[in-house]
Design a protein around this motif. Structure first.
Motif, PDB file in Angstrom:
ATOM      1  N   GLY A 184       0.870  -1.241   0.130  1.00  0.00           N
ATOM      2  CA  GLY A 184      -0.002   0.110  -0.036  1.00  0.00           C
ATOM      3  C   GLY A 184       0.831   1.187   0.044  1.00  0.00           C
ATOM      4  O   GLY A 184       0.501   2.296  -0.418  1.00  0.00           O
ATOM      5  N   ILE A 185       1.894   1.273   0.640  1.00  0.00           N
ATOM      6  CA  ILE A 185       3.174   2.095   0.525  1.00  0.00           C
ATOM      7  C   ILE A 185       4.052   2.061  -0.558  1.00  0.00           C
ATOM      8  O   ILE A 185       4.324   2.943  -1.411  1.00  0.00           O
ATOM      9  CB  ILE A 185       3.767   2.287   1.806  1.00  0.00           C
ATOM     10  CG1 ILE A 185       3.137   2.254   2.866  1.00  0.00           C
ATOM     11  CG2 ILE A 185       4.927   3.400   1.666  1.00  0.00           C
ATOM     12  CD1 ILE A 185       2.339   3.824   2.979  1.00  0.00           C
ATOM     13  N   GLY A 186       4.636   0.812  -0.795  1.00  0.00           N
ATOM     14  CA  GLY A 186       5.657   0.686  -1.780  1.00  0.00           C
ATOM     15  C   GLY A 186       5.002   1.021  -3.134  1.00  0.00           C
ATOM     16  O   GLY A 186       5.687   1.316  -3.963  1.00  0.00           O
ATOM     17  N   ILE A 187       3.822   0.582  -3.602  1.00  0.00           N
ATOM     18  CA  ILE A 187       3.386   0.852  -5.004  1.00  0.00           C
ATOM     19  C   ILE A 187       2.081   1.741  -4.742  1.00  0.00           C
ATOM     20  O   ILE A 187       1.974   2.551  -5.705  1.00  0.00           O
ATOM     21  CB  ILE A 187       2.927  -0.724  -5.563  1.00  0.00           C
ATOM     22  CG1 ILE A 187       4.076  -1.449  -5.724  1.00  0.00           C
ATOM     23  CG2 ILE A 187       1.919  -0.257  -6.677  1.00  0.00           C
ATOM     24  CD1 ILE A 187       5.336  -1.113  -6.559  1.00  0.00           C
ATOM     25  N   GLY A 188       1.007   1.684  -3.905  1.00  0.00           N
ATOM     26  CA  GLY A 188      -0.017   2.421  -3.802  1.00  0.00           C
ATOM     27  C   GLY A 188       0.453   3.790  -3.736  1.00  0.00           C
ATOM     28  O   GLY A 188      -0.298   4.542  -4.174  1.00  0.00           O
ATOM     29  N   TRP A 189       1.372   4.065  -2.610  1.00  0.00           N
ATOM     30  CA  TRP A 189       1.733   5.893  -2.573  1.00  0.00           C
ATOM     31  C   TRP A 189       1.913   6.428  -4.076  1.00  0.00           C
ATOM     32  O   TRP A 189       1.648   7.153  -4.458  1.00  0.00           O
ATOM     33  CB  TRP A 189       2.770   5.699  -1.626  1.00  0.00           C
ATOM     34  CG  TRP A 189       3.280   7.374  -1.520  1.00  0.00           C
ATOM     35  CD1 TRP A 189       3.975   7.935  -1.972  1.00  0.00           C
ATOM     36  CD2 TRP A 189       2.496   8.431  -0.724  1.00  0.00           C
ATOM     37  NE1 TRP A 189       4.292   9.124  -1.789  1.00  0.00           N
ATOM     38  CE2 TRP A 189       3.337   9.573  -0.806  1.00  0.00           C
ATOM     39  CE3 TRP A 189       1.359   8.139   0.195  1.00  0.00           C
ATOM     40  CZ2 TRP A 189       2.864  10.722  -0.010  1.00  0.00           C
ATOM     41  CZ3 TRP A 189       1.019   9.496   0.914  1.00  0.00           C
ATOM     42  CH2 TRP A 189       1.859  10.635   0.828  1.00  0.00           C
ATOM     43  N   LEU A 190       2.809   5.475  -4.655  1.00  0.00           N
ATOM     44  CA  LEU A 190       3.205   6.007  -6.182  1.00  0.00           C
ATOM     45  C   LEU A 190       2.181   6.248  -7.132  1.00  0.00           C
ATOM     46  O   LEU A 190       1.862   7.297  -7.776  1.00  0.00           O
ATOM     47  CB  LEU A 190       4.208   5.350  -6.748  1.00  0.00           C
ATOM     48  CG  LEU A 190       5.520   5.103  -5.836  1.00  0.00           C
ATOM     49  CD1 LEU A 190       6.515   4.327  -6.423  1.00  0.00           C
ATOM     50  CD2 LEU A 190       6.223   6.628  -5.660  1.00  0.00           C
TER      51      LEU A 190
END
Length: 517
Positions: A65-71
Motif C-alpha cells: 500500500g506504501i511501496g506501490i500504492g503511494w506512487l
C-alpha cells in the motif's frame, strides 16, 4: 523570483493581467515563487495526512500500500495539478477554480465549481485541525493528562483555528514567513522520520514494500470492512489521494504572488512532485521499521504511535512528535489562507450572502479580514455540529468528511473539462507563459477525468457509502437553487464591456487600500 528581483515592470505586468480580467489589485503581492509553492506544500502536508491516515494502507493491503500504492495515488493527484497548471497560467486570479469554471464555461458552471471548492475547503480545514487534535492527544495526551472528549477537542479547535485566522488577518507577509518555514519544516521532518526509522529498524527488508496481504476486517482493526484483494488495494489509494490535495491554494493566492502567470503553475506541480517524493521517503522507511506487519495492521489508526513506541527512544520520539505537530498546525494556517481567498473571490462577484462585507479588504493589512474569520468560524461550527449528529449510527462528521475530497477533486475536474473543450475557441485563445502545448494538456485532462472516476468509485465504497447519497443530493440541491434563484441573480465574473466599464471602480478600489500601481 524574490521580492528583490521583482521589478516595477514585473509588477505592472501582473496588475495589467488582473485589470484585464476586471479586478483591482487590492491584495498585496508579496509571495515569491517559493512562498506560493510553500502554501500548497503546507496544505498538502505529508506530515499530516501521511501520518494521520496511514492506517488506510497498513491496515489495508499492507506494505505494498506504501511501496506501490503511494506512487499510484500520487500520480492520480499529479494529473490534476498538471492540467490545472496550464489554466492557472492563463487566468492567474484569486479563487482561480471558480473563475476558470466561469470563463471557460458559463456562469452556472462557475457557480457550481465555486460551491464544490468552497464546501471542500471549509470541511477540509475542519478535518485538518481535527487530525491535528487527534495527533496531539496521541502524542502528548497521556503525559499531559488530556482525554479525547468532544469538549476538549472543541476547545483545542477554537484556540488553534482562531490563532490561524489571526495570523492570516495580520497580513500575507507574516503568513508567508510561517508557510515558508513550514515548507522547510516538512522537508526536515520527512528526512528526520526517515533517518529515525531506518536507524531503528532491525533489518531493511525492502521486499516488505512490495508484499501484499489483505488486512481488511478484524485483521486490520476494522479500518476497512472485509473486502476482496483488489478492493483492499484500491481503498488504500485513498491515503495518497486524500493527502496530496489542496494544491489549488497556489491558484487561490495568485493575486498575492510575484509573476503569478509563471510562478503559480510551477508551484502547483512541484508541490505535488516534492510531496510525493518526500512522502515516499519517510513512509517507506516507516514500513521498514515496523516490527511485525500483522501486529501493525491490527493497531488500526494507532499504528504510527505503536511503531514508534516499539522502536524509538522517548527523547527522540518526542522530538519527532513536536516537529510533526508544528507542521500540522501550519497546515491549518495555509488552509485558512486558501479558503479565505476563495470566499473573497466568489464574494466580489456577488456569489455569497453578505458578499459586500466578505469581499472587503483591510487597507491596514491588505487581507480579506471578514472572509478569513468566516472560513475559520464555519470550519469550527462544521466540526461541532456534525460531531453531535449521527445518521444510522454513523457520525455526521465522518460522513461529510468522506465527501470532502470528492468535492475538491470535482471542483478541479469541472474547469479542466471545460478547458479541454474551450482550447482554441474565443473562450481560451491565449495561453499563459506556462504552455505545455495542446497535446500534453489534452493527455492530462483526459487522465484527470479517468482519475476522477476512480476517486469517486473508491470514495463511495463502505464505510464511506454515504458519500454517494450526499454527492447526488448536493447536485440536486444546487440545480434547484440555481434554476430557481441564482440563474437570474448571479452575474459571475466580469466579461467584455463590463471589464472596460469597471476601470474607474478598479482605480478607486486600489486607492482605498493604498495600492500604488
Amino acid at each position: 523570483m524574490t521580492q528583490q528581483d521583482y521589478t516595477d515592470t514585473d509588477k505592472s505586468e501582473d496588475i495589467k493581467v488582473l485589470h484585464s480580467m476586471g479586478y483591482a489589485q487590492e491584495l498585496e503581492r508579496r509571495l515569491s515563487r517559493f512562498s506560493n509553492f510553500a502554501v500548497s506544500f503546507s496544505i498538502i502536508c505529508i506530515l499530516s495526512g501521511g501520518i494521520n491516515s496511514l492506517a488506510q494502507a497498513t491496515s489495508g493491503a499492507g506494505g505494498i500500500g506504501i511501496g506501490i500504492g503511494w506512487l499510484v495515488g500520487c500520480f492520480v493527484s499529479l494529473t490534476f495539478a498538471v492540467a490545472m497548471s496550464q489554466i492557472s497560467s492563463a487566468y492567474p486570479t484569486a479563487g482561480g477554480l471558480y473563475h476558470w469554471g466561469s470563463i471557460l464555461g458559463n456562469r452556472g458552471t462557475g457557480w457550481v465549481t465555486a460551491w464544490l471548492n468552497l464546501l471542500g475547503l471549509i470541511t477540509v480545514l475542519g478535518a485538518i485541525n481535527v487530525g491535528t487534535w487527534t495527533f496531539f492527544v496521541g502524542a502528548f495526551g497521556p503525559a499531559l493528562g488530556i482525554e479525547n472528549t468532544l469538549t476538549t477537542q472543541m476547545i483545542f479547535l477554537v484556540i488553534i483555528t482562531g490563532a490561524q485566522a489571526l495570523i492570516n488577518h495580520l497580513g500575507i507577509k507574516l503568513t508567508a514567513k510561517l508557510t515558508d518555514f513550514s515548507g522547510y519544516l516538512i522537508f526536515f521532518g520527512s528526512i528526520l522520520i526517515a533517518v529515525v526509522c531506518l536507524l531503528s529498524a532491525e533489518t531493511w527488508d525492502f521486499s516488505r514494500l512490495f508484499s501484499f496481504h489483505n488486512y481488511s476486517g478484524e485483521a486490520g482493526g476494522n479500518v476497512w470492512p472485509s473486502v476482496s484483494n483488489a478492493w483492499v488495494f484500491a481503498l488504500g489509494l485513498l491515503l495518497p489521494i486524500y493527502t496530496i490535495t489542496g494544491y489549488d491554494a497556489s491558484a487561490h493566492t495568485s493575486e498575492e504572488t510575484l509573476k503569478a502567470a509563471s510562478s503559480v503553475p510551477r508551484a502547483m506541480v512541484m508541490s505535488v512532485v516534492w510531496s510525493a517524493i518526500f512522502g515516499y521517503l519517510f513512509l517507506a522507511a516507516f514500513v521498514l521499521m515496523i516490527p511485525n506487519m500483522d501486529e501493525a495492521a491490527a493497531q488500526g489508526w494507532n499504528v504510527f504511535f505503536w511503531a514508534f513506541d516499539q522502536r524509538v527512544g522517548t527523547g527522540l520520539k518526542e522530538f519527532v512528535y513536536i516537529v510533526v505537530f508544528l507542521a500540522q498546525l501550519l497546515c491549518g494556517l495555509a488552509t485558512v489562507t486558501s479558503a479565505s481567498r476563495m470566499i473573497f473571490a466568489f464574494s466580489r462577484d456577488g456569489g455569497l450572502p453578505g458578499s459586500a462585507a466578505l469581499a472587503k479588504v483591510s487597507p491596514t493589512y491588505r487581507t480579506p479580514v471578514a472572509a478569513i474569520w468566516t472560513a475559520a468560524v464555519l470550519s469550527v461550527l462544521f466540526v461541532w455540529g456534525s460531531s453531535i449528529v449521527s445518521v444510522a449510527g454513523t457520525s455526521a462528521y465522518t460522513i461529510v468528511v468522506s465527501c470532502t475530497v470528492i468535492f475538491l477533486f470535482l471542483s478541479f475536474t469541472v474547469p479542466i473539462v471545460l478547458g479541454l473543450l474551450a482550447w482554441g475557441t474565443p473562450k481560451w485563445d491565449k495561453m499563459g507563459p506556462w504552455n505545455m502545448g495542446r497535446g500534453i494538456f489534452t493527455l492530462f485532462a483526459i487522465l484527470s477525468v479517468i482519475s476522477m472516476i476512480l476517486i469517486f468509485i473508491i470514495g463511495i465504497q463502505p464505510p464511506n457509502d454515504w458519500a454517494l447519497y450526499i454527492t447526488v443530493g448536493f447536485f440536486i440541491l444546487t440545480a434547484i437553487v440555481w434554476f430557481a434563484f441564482e440563474k437570474r441573480r448571479f452575474q459571475g465574473p466580469p466579461l467584455g464591456e463590463i471589464i472596460a466599464a469597471r476601470q474607474a471602480a478598479i482605480k478607486a478600489a486600489e486607492q482605498a487600500v493604498g495600492e500604488r500601481s
